[in-house]
Scaffold this active site. Sequence first.
Site, PDB file in Angstrom:
ATOM      1  CB  SER A  75      85.634  22.165  55.609  1.00 55.15           C
ATOM      2  OG  SER A  75      84.285  22.396  54.808  1.00 55.15           O
ATOM      3  CG  ASN A 130      85.539  31.806  54.668  1.00 55.22           C
ATOM      4  OD1 ASN A 130      85.448  32.540  53.633  1.00 55.22           O
ATOM      5  ND2 ASN A 130      85.406  30.467  54.771  1.00 55.22           N
ATOM      6  CE1 TYR A 169      76.176  34.757  50.419  1.00 56.67           C
ATOM      7  CE2 TYR A 169      76.100  36.602  48.648  1.00 56.67           C
ATOM      8  CZ  TYR A 169      76.764  35.577  49.518  1.00 56.67           C
ATOM      9  OH  TYR A 169      78.233  35.468  49.402  1.00 56.67           O
ATOM     10  CE  LYS A 173      78.318  36.994  52.516  1.00 58.73           C
ATOM     11  NZ  LYS A 173      79.434  36.291  53.511  1.00 58.73           N
ATOM     12  CB  ILE A 232      85.341  33.159  44.578  1.00 54.67           C
ATOM     13  CG1 ILE A 232      85.482  34.637  44.765  1.00 54.67           C
ATOM     14  CG2 ILE A 232      86.638  32.332  44.656  1.00 54.67           C
ATOM     15  CD1 ILE A 232      86.672  35.412  44.059  1.00 54.67           C
TER      16      ILE A 232
HETATM   17  N1  LIG Z   1      82.118  32.166  46.014  1.00 56.63           N
HETATM   18  C1  LIG Z   1      81.940  33.406  45.888  1.00 56.63           C
HETATM   19  O1  LIG Z   1      81.694  33.440  44.561  1.00 56.63           O
HETATM   20  C2  LIG Z   1      81.589  34.133  46.826  1.00 56.63           C
HETATM   21  C3  LIG Z   1      81.614  35.472  46.640  1.00 56.63           C
HETATM   22  C4  LIG Z   1      81.542  36.578  47.509  1.00 56.63           C
HETATM   23  C5  LIG Z   1      81.513  36.051  48.906  1.00 56.63           C
HETATM   24  N2  LIG Z   1      81.742  34.840  49.230  1.00 56.63           N
HETATM   25  C6  LIG Z   1      81.795  34.510  50.534  1.00 56.63           C
HETATM   26  O2  LIG Z   1      83.010  33.905  50.784  1.00 56.63           O
HETATM   27  C7  LIG Z   1      82.810  33.035  52.003  1.00 56.63           C
HETATM   28  C8  LIG Z   1      83.130  31.459  51.639  1.00 56.63           C
HETATM   29  O3  LIG Z   1      82.439  31.146  50.643  1.00 56.63           O
HETATM   30  P1  LIG Z   1      82.999  30.003  49.508  1.00 56.63           P
HETATM   31  O4  LIG Z   1      82.613  30.415  48.104  1.00 56.63           O
HETATM   32  O5  LIG Z   1      84.200  29.228  49.923  1.00 56.63           O
HETATM   33  O6  LIG Z   1      81.600  28.689  49.992  1.00 56.63           O
HETATM   34  P2  LIG Z   1      81.560  27.493  50.582  1.00 56.63           P
HETATM   35  O7  LIG Z   1      80.141  26.948  50.321  1.00 56.63           O
HETATM   36  O8  LIG Z   1      82.396  26.613  49.430  1.00 56.63           O
HETATM   37  O9  LIG Z   1      82.194  27.452  51.624  1.00 56.63           O
HETATM   38  C9  LIG Z   1      81.386  28.021  52.867  1.00 56.63           C
HETATM   39  C10 LIG Z   1      82.064  27.118  54.043  1.00 56.63           C
HETATM   40  O10 LIG Z   1      81.113  27.664  55.260  1.00 56.63           O
HETATM   41  C11 LIG Z   1      80.907  26.505  56.042  1.00 56.63           C
HETATM   42  N3  LIG Z   1      79.633  26.710  56.811  1.00 56.63           N
HETATM   43  C12 LIG Z   1      78.244  27.048  56.387  1.00 56.63           C
HETATM   44  N4  LIG Z   1      77.685  27.337  57.373  1.00 56.63           N
HETATM   45  C13 LIG Z   1      78.387  27.137  58.384  1.00 56.63           C
HETATM   46  C14 LIG Z   1      77.903  27.276  60.043  1.00 56.63           C
HETATM   47  N5  LIG Z   1      76.496  27.493  60.228  1.00 56.63           N
HETATM   48  N6  LIG Z   1      78.986  27.080  60.763  1.00 56.63           N
HETATM   49  C15 LIG Z   1      80.142  26.875  60.210  1.00 56.63           C
HETATM   50  N7  LIG Z   1      80.602  26.879  59.160  1.00 56.63           N
HETATM   51  C16 LIG Z   1      79.575  27.064  57.995  1.00 56.63           C
HETATM   52  C17 LIG Z   1      80.449  25.610  54.912  1.00 56.63           C
HETATM   53  O11 LIG Z   1      80.436  24.243  55.601  1.00 56.63           O
HETATM   54  C18 LIG Z   1      81.751  25.777  53.970  1.00 56.63           C
HETATM   55  O12 LIG Z   1      82.902  24.836  54.662  1.00 56.63           O
HETATM   56  C19 LIG Z   1      81.205  33.172  52.321  1.00 56.63           C
HETATM   57  O13 LIG Z   1      81.111  33.723  53.396  1.00 56.63           O
HETATM   58  C20 LIG Z   1      80.676  33.548  51.296  1.00 56.63           C
HETATM   59  O14 LIG Z   1      79.465  34.141  51.385  1.00 56.63           O
HETATM   60  C21 LIG Z   1      81.888  33.795  48.457  1.00 56.63           C
END
Ligand SMILES: NC(=O)c1ccc[n+]([C@@H]2O[C@H](COP(=O)([O-])OP(=O)(O)OC[C@H]3O[C@@H](n4cnc5c(N)ncnc54)[C@H](O)[C@@H]3O)[C@@H](O)[C@H]2O)c1
Length: 255
Positions: free
Chosen positions: A18, A95, A160, A164, A193
């Site tokens: 989303s 994701n 966290y 991972k 990110i």
């Molecule tokens: N942003 C960063 O710096 C970063 C770095 C490393 C890894 N990540 C990983 O990338 C992925 C996406 O992160 P992002 O930065 O876009 O975060 P974000 O918070 O913008 O998006 C995460 C999405 O996951 C959904 N979500 C959360 N819990 C959920 C559940 N129980 N069931 C279904 N959906 C659920 C949320 O509603 C959201 O849309 C994650 O796994 C995160 O750990 C992000």
Amino acid sequence: MTILPEAKGKTALVTGASRGIGRALAKGLAEAGFDVAITDLPSQAAELDVTKSEIEAAGRKAYVYTMDVSKKKDIEATARALLEAAGSIDVLVNNAGILKPSLLQDLDEANWDAHFDVNAKGVLMMCQAVLPHMRARKSGRVINIASIAGRQGVPTQGHYAATKAVVITLTRVLAQEVGMDGVTVNAICPGIILTEMGKNNLGSEAAIRHWEDVAALKRLGAPEDIIGPVLFFASDLSAFVTGQALNVDGGIYYH
Ligand SMILES: NC(=O)c1ccc[n+]([C@@H]2O[C@H](COP(=O)([O-])OP(=O)(O)OC[C@H]3O[C@@H](n4cnc5c(N)ncnc54)[C@H](O)[C@@H]3O)[C@@H](O)[C@H]2O)c1
């Protein structure tokens, strides 16, 4: 825009689509030629619709399901419904994830459990729902979004980071368990990110400047920076690559 001829007629499923990285990946996969199924929590329905429009604007079919990746029943119902609607699930991108920072010393049990339920068990259960179908068809690509935190944690992210690290290990073991059936399983470890999660995590402009300076490329990532590596793992270009975890971090971490 990257077009993959092998994407034609194939369906990719992206969880947590989303917003942030998930939305960018859904759009990137659609622009490459995949039909895309997107899922997120029911509270994210309106934002999921925006992602759906982006997939359709790329000329591909979009399938939308609201579900919680920590609930086995939700996952099984979604996989069944998508298989019925699309006929196949060719690419699974795990994701969805959460990050609620806390010092380990102060971490409460509920926060630990929530991270393991969503970030670790959610990935396992999604794989359990989709892999039998991929193995039966002798083809499939699983891409798990881990994190460089899974290589080395930082203060306030121990729980966290532990989830991972689990994702990286699941990736390595699943790859060995399903490779004989033509299915590859790989992980991507994003660095910082600038999504909602990334910004909350950094907290201040000073922290953003610090990490920009640490990165070899002298910038932090955008969600779109994750698209290319995902397309690589989803495409024939990575046919002989499995069980790997690729850092996509602009040069912050080297192991
Ligand atoms: N942003 C960063 O710096 C970063 C770095 C490393 C890894 N990540 C990983 O990338 C992925 C996406 O992160 P992002 O930065 O876009 O975060 P974000 O918070 O913008 O998006 C995460 C999405 O996951 C959904 N979500 C959360 N819990 C959920 C559940 N129980 N069931 C279904 N959906 C659920 C949320 O509603 C959201 O849309 C994650 O796994 C995160 O750990 C992000």
